[in-house]
Scaffold this active site. Structure first.
Site, short mmCIF file in Angstrom:
data_model
loop_
_atom_site.label_atom_id
_atom_site.label_comp_id
_atom_site.label_asym_id
_atom_site.label_seq_id
_atom_site.Cartn_x
_atom_site.Cartn_y
_atom_site.Cartn_z
N GLN A 186 -2.92 -11.98 8.24
CA GLN A 186 -3.15 -11.73 6.81
C GLN A 186 -2.47 -12.81 5.97
O GLN A 186 -3.07 -13.38 5.06
CB GLN A 186 -2.60 -10.34 6.47
CG GLN A 186 -2.47 -10.07 4.98
CD GLN A 186 -2.01 -8.64 4.68
OE1 GLN A 186 -2.79 -7.71 4.83
NE2 GLN A 186 -0.79 -8.46 4.25
N MET B 186 0.85 -1.20 0.00
CA MET B 186 0.00 0.00 0.00
C MET B 186 0.88 1.25 0.00
O MET B 186 0.44 2.33 0.39
CB MET B 186 -0.93 -0.01 1.21
CG MET B 186 -1.91 -1.18 1.16
SD MET B 186 -3.45 -0.88 2.02
CE MET B 186 -2.86 -0.71 3.68
N GLU C 269 5.87 -11.39 7.40
CA GLU C 269 5.35 -12.13 8.57
C GLU C 269 4.79 -11.20 9.65
O GLU C 269 4.14 -11.66 10.56
CB GLU C 269 6.46 -13.01 9.16
CG GLU C 269 6.77 -14.20 8.29
CD GLU C 269 7.73 -15.19 8.93
OE1 GLU C 269 8.36 -14.83 9.95
OE2 GLU C 269 7.84 -16.30 8.40
N HIS D 260 9.38 -3.59 3.23
CA HIS D 260 8.97 -3.81 1.83
C HIS D 260 10.19 -4.12 0.97
O HIS D 260 10.13 -4.97 0.08
CB HIS D 260 8.29 -2.55 1.26
CG HIS D 260 7.02 -2.18 1.96
ND1 HIS D 260 6.91 -1.03 2.70
CD2 HIS D 260 5.82 -2.78 2.01
CE1 HIS D 260 5.69 -0.94 3.19
NE2 HIS D 260 5.00 -1.99 2.79
N SER E 296 4.48 1.09 8.04
CA SER E 296 4.23 2.42 7.47
C SER E 296 3.63 3.33 8.53
O SER E 296 3.79 4.55 8.49
CB SER E 296 3.28 2.32 6.29
OG SER E 296 3.80 1.38 5.38
O1 PAF Z 1 -0.18 -5.73 3.72
C1 PAF Z 1 -0.59 -4.82 2.96
O2 PAF Z 1 0.10 -3.84 2.71
C2 PAF Z 1 -1.98 -4.91 2.37
O3 PAF Z 1 -2.86 -5.49 3.25
C3 PAF Z 1 -2.01 -5.63 1.01
C4 PAF Z 1 -1.59 -7.08 1.13
C5 PAF Z 1 -1.09 -4.92 0.03
C6 PAF Z 1 -3.43 -5.60 0.45
O4 PAF Z 1 -3.92 -4.31 0.27
#
Ligand code: PAF
Length: 266
Positions: free
Chosen positions: A161, A36, A156, A43, A194
């Site tokens: 998620q 996002m 992780e 990232h 973030s």
């Molecule tokens: O982890 C994230 O940044 C978000 O939940 C994702 C997997 C990009 C989905 O919008």
């Protein structure tokens, strides 16, 4: 700082990516990193892993509105596409395709169709954030179908998620392999997120205690109390399948983390 010649980051929309992807030899492996934005070292570690394991890496940046149950949280989400692109340019020396979808194309049904899971997604982070994981699973399924990558990379830190995405890919017979990448932490233990950018100086000092306490105690109720005494607003501290999950709030900034209980020395 690297001297930049031709841009290594190739920004594309959905249609452009589909055309590019179709032009590739089918044997070329694609790794996909959905994000996002507000990119940080966590990232970058996903992207690095994708580059190590694949010939082509696709990163997406899309602040997905359907996973925010709180409009305030969405409004204050720290997004800055130019800054993210610069960071990618500075960090990586090989090409990266950057997919930046528009809501109207990604959600041409305006979220009329959606995916939901009825058990684990209602617990932990799903308990106080109704619809959050429906939004996550729906967007991830769309993005995986667009990317058509061999592998997709998830951190992780968002372990609930990650677990739900893995299950979704399995139950819907999707072909992408989901790769988990360990949480990247500051030296003081704070998991990179973030949202850390939204913390005040005072809360930045307190925030690492979240991880310290998560690791320390065998009883989740005890951990919760200790965190509250230190000034955290605790959403939950709970154990599931040998993993301790936690979510706390400081000044309305929500932080999550988890640890593998098998790795904690008691
Ligand atoms: O982890 C994230 O940044 C978000 O939940 C994702 C997997 C990009 C989905 O919008």
């Amino acid at each position: 700082m690297k001297v930049m010649s031709e841009s290594m980051v190739k920004k594309v929309n959905i249609q452009q990516w589909i055309e590019i992807r179709n032009s590739f030899d089918v044997n070329r492996s694609i790794g996909f990193v959905p994000t996002m934005g507000a990119l940080h070292k966590g990232h970058l570690s996903l992207i690095k892993k994708s580059q190590e394991e694949n010939q082509i890496t696709l990163v997406s940046i899309f602040v997905n509105p359907t996973q925010f149950n709180d409009k305030n949280d969405l409004d204050k989400y720290p997004s800055n596409l130019d800054k993210d692109m610069l960071l990618l340019e500075e960090t990586f020396s090989s090409d990266i395709y950057l997919l930046v979808p528009s809501y109207d194309v990604l959600y041409k049904d305006d979220y009329n169709f959606r995916l939901s899971e009825n058990s684990f997604s209602k617990e932990l982070c799903g308990k106080n954030r109704p619809g959050h994981f429906d939004g996550v699973l729906t967007v991830v399924m769309k993005l995986l179908n667009i990317a058509e990558s061999k592998r997709a990379y998830f951190g992780e830190k968002d372990y609930q998620q990650l677990t739900l995405i893995r299950e979704m890919v399995s139950v819907f017979f999707m072909k992408t392999k989901i790769v988990a990448v360990p949480t990247v932490r500051e030296k003081d233990g704070l998991a990179l997120s973030s949202r850390n950018a939204l913390l005040t100086a005072k809360h930045k000092i307190l925030a690492p205690q979240f991880y310290t306490e998560l690791k320390l105690h065998s009883d989740p109720k005890d951990t919760k109390l200790r965190l509250e005494n230190k000034g955290f607003e605790v959403d939950y501290i709970e154990d599931r399948n040998s993993r301790r999950y936690g979510a706390v709030k400081m000044n309305n900034v929500r932080l999550i983390d988890n640890i593998n209980l098998r790795e904690v020395v008691k």
